[in-house]
Scaffold this motif. Sequence first.
Motif, PDB file in Angstrom:
ATOM      1  N   LEU A   1       8.914   8.970  -2.603  1.00 51.49           N
ATOM      2  CA  LEU A   1       9.381   7.847  -1.934  1.00 51.49           C
ATOM      3  C   LEU A   1      10.455   8.373  -1.135  1.00 51.49           C
ATOM      4  CD1 LEU A   1       9.944   4.590  -2.142  1.00 51.49           C
ATOM      5  CD2 LEU A   1      12.098   5.213  -2.846  1.00 51.49           C
ATOM      6  N   ILE A   2      11.104   9.239  -1.311  1.00 50.10           N
ATOM      7  CA  ILE A   2      12.236   9.760  -0.471  1.00 50.10           C
ATOM      8  C   ILE A   2      11.622  10.574   0.789  1.00 50.10           C
ATOM      9  CG2 ILE A   2      14.083  11.422  -0.163  1.00 50.10           C
ATOM     10  CD1 ILE A   2      14.946  10.531  -2.911  1.00 50.10           C
ATOM     11  N   ILE A   3      10.512  11.416   0.288  1.00 58.76           N
ATOM     12  CA  ILE A   3       9.854  12.068   1.622  1.00 58.76           C
ATOM     13  C   ILE A   3       9.015  11.257   2.636  1.00 58.76           C
ATOM     14  CG2 ILE A   3       7.993  13.865   1.918  1.00 58.76           C
ATOM     15  CD1 ILE A   3       8.618  14.812  -0.864  1.00 58.76           C
ATOM     16  N   THR A   4       8.448   9.926   1.979  1.00 53.30           N
ATOM     17  CA  THR A   4       7.581   9.193   3.027  1.00 53.30           C
ATOM     18  C   THR A   4       8.088   8.044   3.287  1.00 53.30           C
ATOM     19  OG1 THR A   4       6.237   8.703   1.022  1.00 53.30           O
ATOM     20  CG2 THR A   4       5.464  10.524   2.119  1.00 53.30           C
ATOM     21  N   GLU A   5       8.806   7.150   2.455  1.00 50.12           N
ATOM     22  CA  GLU A   5       9.164   5.786   2.971  1.00 50.12           C
ATOM     23  C   GLU A   5      10.838   5.769   3.245  1.00 50.12           C
ATOM     24  OE1 GLU A   5       7.708   2.316   2.032  1.00 50.12           O
ATOM     25  OE2 GLU A   5       6.451   3.716   3.248  1.00 50.12           O
ATOM     26  N   GLY A   6      11.752   6.382   2.416  1.00 48.62           N
ATOM     27  CA  GLY A   6      12.989   6.395   2.704  1.00 48.62           C
ATOM     28  C   GLY A   6      13.960   6.441   1.575  1.00 48.62           C
ATOM     29  N   PHE A   7      15.294   6.535   1.590  1.00 49.96           N
ATOM     30  CA  PHE A   7      16.167   6.849   0.316  1.00 49.96           C
ATOM     31  C   PHE A   7      15.902   5.588  -0.334  1.00 49.96           C
ATOM     32  CE2 PHE A   7      20.360   6.538  -1.531  1.00 49.96           C
ATOM     33  CZ  PHE A   7      20.288   7.850  -2.315  1.00 49.96           C
ATOM     34  N   THR A   8      16.289   5.786  -1.934  1.00 50.25           N
ATOM     35  CA  THR A   8      15.911   4.927  -2.854  1.00 50.25           C
ATOM     36  C   THR A   8      16.262   3.528  -2.625  1.00 50.25           C
ATOM     37  OG1 THR A   8      17.715   5.923  -3.938  1.00 50.25           O
ATOM     38  CG2 THR A   8      15.480   6.827  -4.602  1.00 50.25           C
ATOM     39  N   THR A   9      17.517   3.367  -1.901  1.00 52.19           N
ATOM     40  CA  THR A   9      18.228   2.270  -1.920  1.00 52.19           C
ATOM     41  C   THR A   9      17.579   1.380  -0.611  1.00 52.19           C
ATOM     42  OG1 THR A   9      20.154   2.863  -0.708  1.00 52.19           O
ATOM     43  CG2 THR A   9      20.178   2.774  -3.316  1.00 52.19           C
ATOM     44  N   TYR A  10      16.655   1.665   0.168  1.00 50.15           N
ATOM     45  CA  TYR A  10      15.996   0.798   1.078  1.00 50.15           C
ATOM     46  C   TYR A  10      14.424   1.232   1.334  1.00 50.15           C
ATOM     47  CZ  TYR A  10      15.887   4.626   4.334  1.00 50.15           C
ATOM     48  OH  TYR A  10      15.603   6.159   4.979  1.00 50.15           O
TER      49      TYR A  10
ATOM     50  N   ARG B   1       0.783  -1.098  -0.076  1.00 53.62           N
ATOM     51  CA  ARG B   1       0.043   0.014  -0.023  1.00 53.62           C
ATOM     52  C   ARG B   1       0.866   1.259   0.018  1.00 53.62           C
ATOM     53  NH1 ARG B   1      -3.251  -1.775   5.341  1.00 53.62           N
ATOM     54  NH2 ARG B   1      -2.454  -3.722   4.275  1.00 53.62           N
ATOM     55  N   ALA B   2       2.024   1.175   0.377  1.00 54.53           N
ATOM     56  CA  ALA B   2       2.960   2.216   0.517  1.00 54.53           C
ATOM     57  C   ALA B   2       3.438   2.687  -1.141  1.00 54.53           C
ATOM     58  CB  ALA B   2       4.401   1.983   1.227  1.00 54.53           C
ATOM     59  N   ALA B   3       3.628   1.636  -1.964  1.00 50.66           N
ATOM     60  CA  ALA B   3       3.724   1.593  -3.198  1.00 50.66           C
ATOM     61  C   ALA B   3       2.428   2.419  -3.921  1.00 50.66           C
ATOM     62  CB  ALA B   3       4.239   0.371  -3.982  1.00 50.66           C
ATOM     63  N   GLU B   4       1.305   1.644  -3.475  1.00 51.06           N
ATOM     64  CA  GLU B   4       0.048   2.279  -3.974  1.00 51.06           C
ATOM     65  C   GLU B   4      -0.131   3.764  -3.444  1.00 51.06           C
ATOM     66  OE1 GLU B   4      -2.930  -0.149  -1.924  1.00 51.06           O
ATOM     67  OE2 GLU B   4      -2.575  -1.926  -3.452  1.00 51.06           O
ATOM     68  N   ARG B   5       0.037   4.303  -2.517  1.00 55.72           N
ATOM     69  CA  ARG B   5      -0.083   5.569  -2.108  1.00 55.72           C
ATOM     70  C   ARG B   5       0.855   6.306  -2.997  1.00 55.72           C
ATOM     71  NH1 ARG B   5       3.371   8.023   0.810  1.00 55.72           N
ATOM     72  NH2 ARG B   5       4.057   6.249   1.919  1.00 55.72           N
ATOM     73  N   ILE B   6       2.194   6.099  -3.273  1.00 54.32           N
ATOM     74  CA  ILE B   6       2.929   6.879  -3.909  1.00 54.32           C
ATOM     75  C   ILE B   6       2.346   7.004  -5.268  1.00 54.32           C
ATOM     76  CG2 ILE B   6       5.371   6.986  -5.010  1.00 54.32           C
ATOM     77  CD1 ILE B   6       6.215   5.464  -2.319  1.00 54.32           C
ATOM     78  N   LEU B   7       2.209   6.056  -6.031  1.00 53.89           N
ATOM     79  CA  LEU B   7       1.897   6.105  -7.355  1.00 53.89           C
ATOM     80  C   LEU B   7       0.582   6.318  -7.727  1.00 53.89           C
ATOM     81  CD1 LEU B   7       2.710   5.177 -10.303  1.00 53.89           C
ATOM     82  CD2 LEU B   7       1.539   3.205  -9.971  1.00 53.89           C
ATOM     83  N   TYR B   8      -0.734   6.083  -6.838  1.00 48.09           N
ATOM     84  CA  TYR B   8      -1.910   6.404  -7.253  1.00 48.09           C
ATOM     85  C   TYR B   8      -2.187   7.833  -6.580  1.00 48.09           C
ATOM     86  CZ  TYR B   8      -2.180   1.564  -8.249  1.00 48.09           C
ATOM     87  OH  TYR B   8      -2.009   0.511  -8.648  1.00 48.09           O
ATOM     88  N   SER B   9      -1.451   8.468  -5.513  1.00 42.59           N
ATOM     89  CA  SER B   9      -1.767   9.698  -5.033  1.00 42.59           C
ATOM     90  C   SER B   9      -0.916  10.748  -6.195  1.00 42.59           C
ATOM     91  CB  SER B   9      -1.142  10.190  -3.712  1.00 42.59           C
ATOM     92  OG  SER B   9       0.104  10.157  -3.564  1.00 42.59           O
TER      93      SER B   9
END
Length: 459
Positions: A284-293, A102-110
């Motif tokens: 992703l960087i704002i809400t999940e973390g840096f691109t390599t984690y 759902r984190a991926a969903e939030r990023i893409l669909y928002s």
Amino acid sequence: MEFKTIIEPFKIKMVEPIKMTTHEARKAFLEQAHYNPFLLKSEQVMIDLLTDSGTSAMSSNQWAGIMMGDESYAGAKSWERMDVAIHSLTGLEYVFPTHQGRAAERILYSYLGGKGKTFISNTHFDTTRANIEFSGAEAIDIPIAEGLNPSLIHPFKGNMDLQKLENLIKQKGAKNIAGVILTVTNNSGGGQPVSMDNAKSISRICKKYKVRFFLDCCRIAENSYFIKHRERGFEKYTYKEIAQEMFSLTDGAIMSAKKDGLVNMGGFLALKNKELADACKNLLIITEGFTTYGGLSGRDMEAIAIGLEEVFDANYLHYRIRSTAYLGEKLTKMGIPLIMPIGGHAVYIDAKTFYPQIPVNQYPGQTLVCELYLAGGIRSVEIGSVMFGKYDKKGVLIPASMELVRLAIPRRVYTQSHIEYVIEVFEKLLENRKYTKGYKIIEEPEFLRHFTAHFMPAS
Ligand code: F0G
């Protein structure tokens, strides 16, 4: 020689005790949980079929991988392994790790959504729909008509209705379609597979109108099993090759690795287009973390890389799909109405047919969920009007199209004797079937109400 018994293709190296409970104790636990099994403590549950998500048992190889986890903030080796595994599977250029689907969903669909936009799917999963609607966009489900007829046998009931897809794109205007999302297998529609032919046609239509096509691929290995065994032309393909072909039709994919990634946490977003990927990278960087984690630790990423390989193993997939079917076939023989044919990760019971005396506004699905817990300590989930019901302006329930109960089978967790026990509990339910009464909702939140709503017996 082929044997009838399909043994679990693993040995058990570590065990987790199950706490046994009595009927009396379960009555009290369920009342304390406001008749909503989401609010039970896991130790109050004996066989937990609430979800197949994040509940897998990891292999010795994955646990070894956990010890190899590289916890560097940037450029971790574990990320490289996860990136390579996903890239080789999906062929998609830009891969982002997220803490779950759902984190991926939030990023893409928002990013793609918002007021005036429409998403179209065979069936949006509940978090998918919630993320879309939360952005202000609308989510429209267009499964094929066969997919809505529980007892009908059809090899690919997860398919999308192509005529409706094209009509909707024309009616809404292609520029207002934020994306077409194909969920494989179709979880909310009964864990039913989608054929390659259907995916190809969707891809063709999307290309024609220049609409983006995404795969919600959290059960892609299970879907590939069905394609190999049901769709002509794929007999000689490996399961992974089938998945690769399906990914090649899309503009991107979202995966909750908690399912066919065979891990307890993790997910990813993979995209073809650089511009879209750049926009998602920022979120992703704002809400999940840096691109390599993303939202993950190095050890999680290591386990995902290994899980995505293991899940395509032919012996594993055969055991997986056949053992789900075993439960379904036994229940069918007893006269329990199920969605047919049996799906990949779960058995879905048609609760409306099982309890014809209970009206939809007294939630036959929720009733069956409660009865299963009371009789046998089994936890399951309602996928019906509690999960998807809405209210009209006068506050009258607009019910879901089906009233289902899902028995989701965690991967590599339960043995055949656990499943035999589940079957016996159903025998008990059959005895009281006619006298069982429904439930009413007494408290509920605005979004995803099934997680936290409170219920009371209706009478
Ligand atoms: N898409 C589908 C088809 C799913 O089944 C799920 C989760 C998600 C997206 C969201 O992924 O949980 O990692 O955020 N399904 C779980 C289930 C919860 O029980 O079916 P998540």
